[in-house]
Design an enzyme around this catalytic site. Sequence first.
Site, PDB file in Angstrom:
ATOM      1  N   ASP A  35       0.912  -1.262   0.054  1.00  0.00           N
ATOM      2  CA  ASP A  35      -0.169   0.068   0.102  1.00  0.00           C
ATOM      3  C   ASP A  35       0.813   1.305  -0.024  1.00  0.00           C
ATOM      4  O   ASP A  35       1.541   1.535   0.829  1.00  0.00           O
ATOM      5  CB  ASP A  35      -0.893   0.040   1.290  1.00  0.00           C
ATOM      6  CG  ASP A  35      -2.005  -1.028   1.039  1.00  0.00           C
ATOM      7  OD1 ASP A  35      -2.634  -0.621   0.081  1.00  0.00           O
ATOM      8  OD2 ASP A  35      -2.096  -1.927   1.996  1.00  0.00           O
ATOM      9  N   MET A  68      -2.132   4.568  -3.661  1.00  0.00           N
ATOM     10  CA  MET A  68      -3.117   5.512  -3.088  1.00  0.00           C
ATOM     11  C   MET A  68      -2.577   7.093  -3.204  1.00  0.00           C
ATOM     12  O   MET A  68      -2.092   7.773  -2.226  1.00  0.00           O
ATOM     13  CB  MET A  68      -3.559   5.193  -1.701  1.00  0.00           C
ATOM     14  CG  MET A  68      -4.699   3.957  -1.744  1.00  0.00           C
ATOM     15  SD  MET A  68      -4.558   3.415  -0.161  1.00  0.00           S
ATOM     16  CE  MET A  68      -3.287   2.149  -0.395  1.00  0.00           C
ATOM     17  N   PHE A 143      -5.807   3.634   6.047  1.00  0.00           N
ATOM     18  CA  PHE A 143      -5.322   2.965   7.369  1.00  0.00           C
ATOM     19  C   PHE A 143      -5.786   1.481   7.391  1.00  0.00           C
ATOM     20  O   PHE A 143      -6.854   1.100   6.801  1.00  0.00           O
ATOM     21  CB  PHE A 143      -6.061   3.615   8.622  1.00  0.00           C
ATOM     22  CG  PHE A 143      -5.818   5.233   8.610  1.00  0.00           C
ATOM     23  CD1 PHE A 143      -4.592   5.646   9.026  1.00  0.00           C
ATOM     24  CD2 PHE A 143      -6.472   6.010   8.068  1.00  0.00           C
ATOM     25  CE1 PHE A 143      -4.218   6.914   9.051  1.00  0.00           C
ATOM     26  CE2 PHE A 143      -6.209   7.480   7.883  1.00  0.00           C
ATOM     27  CZ  PHE A 143      -5.061   7.915   8.591  1.00  0.00           C
ATOM     28  N   ASP A 175     -10.512  -5.101  -0.757  1.00  0.00           N
ATOM     29  CA  ASP A 175      -9.565  -4.432  -0.039  1.00  0.00           C
ATOM     30  C   ASP A 175      -9.927  -3.646   1.343  1.00  0.00           C
ATOM     31  O   ASP A 175     -10.458  -2.556   1.030  1.00  0.00           O
ATOM     32  CB  ASP A 175      -8.491  -3.587  -0.649  1.00  0.00           C
ATOM     33  CG  ASP A 175      -7.162  -3.020   0.010  1.00  0.00           C
ATOM     34  OD1 ASP A 175      -6.934  -3.596   1.203  1.00  0.00           O
ATOM     35  OD2 ASP A 175      -6.405  -2.466  -0.462  1.00  0.00           O
ATOM     36  N   GLY A 176      -9.662  -3.915   2.602  1.00  0.00           N
ATOM     37  CA  GLY A 176     -10.362  -3.374   3.903  1.00  0.00           C
ATOM     38  C   GLY A 176     -11.090  -3.998   4.609  1.00  0.00           C
ATOM     39  O   GLY A 176     -12.437  -4.193   4.186  1.00  0.00           O
TER      40      GLY A 176
END
Length: 216
Positions: A35, A68, A143, A175-176
């Site tokens: 990431d 990102m 995060f 994702d997440g």
Amino acid sequence: MDHLVSPSLLSADFGNLARDVMLINDSVADWIHCDIMDGLFVPNISFGFPVVKAVKKVARKPLDVHLMIIDPDRYLSRWKDAGADILTVQYEACTHLNRTVNEIRNLGMKAGVAVNPHTPVSLLQNILPYIDMVLIMTVNPGFGGQSFIPESYRKISELRKMIDVGKHDVLIQVDGGVDTRNANELVETGVDVLVAGNTVFSSEDPVETILKLKHF
Ligand code: DX5
Ligand code: ZN
């Protein structure tokens, strides 16, 4: 196709990064998720080229690099040089997305497009023929360790239908907030690639947790 698992290094121990990459090497994980955050597209800064290069030296699985960052076009070839095998850009950060994904493929990487929770997957209709993967963000990016947004299931189903109807060769990644409780339902809804950071690295036995995300 069996689904793939891509543990996210964001939740690894950065003081022992090589050890954690080797742990992924020794697991049934398919890819290694990196990431990259620039402090502008998301309110957090993670790591950059030198770290990805160092990871590449140890990794025995493809590097799945998730940018990102704003204006990713500035750095596409740098990510290739650093060792990215799959390069995913955020839909919201690309004005000329078609050009960007073509450039990623021309550089010899697989091209992915990520959508934030508020971005409808219907906007991807005209890019599907040009990409290898869609990443559906199932938390607001920035995060690790956040809670999964349940509305994501509807997006996954809608995208699955678009891909199947159009016979596109495109993977769906989430994702997440992925954990061993929602993994099964996600795959049943149509997900091909599960990313998991906190679930893997905060567990007692990460190798065993990766196995649980792979076989259920
Ligand atoms: C979030 C990142 C994710 C993150 C996922 O902005 O894109 O890849 O590492 O973390 P978990 O699995 O902890 O929600
Ligand atoms: Zn990610």
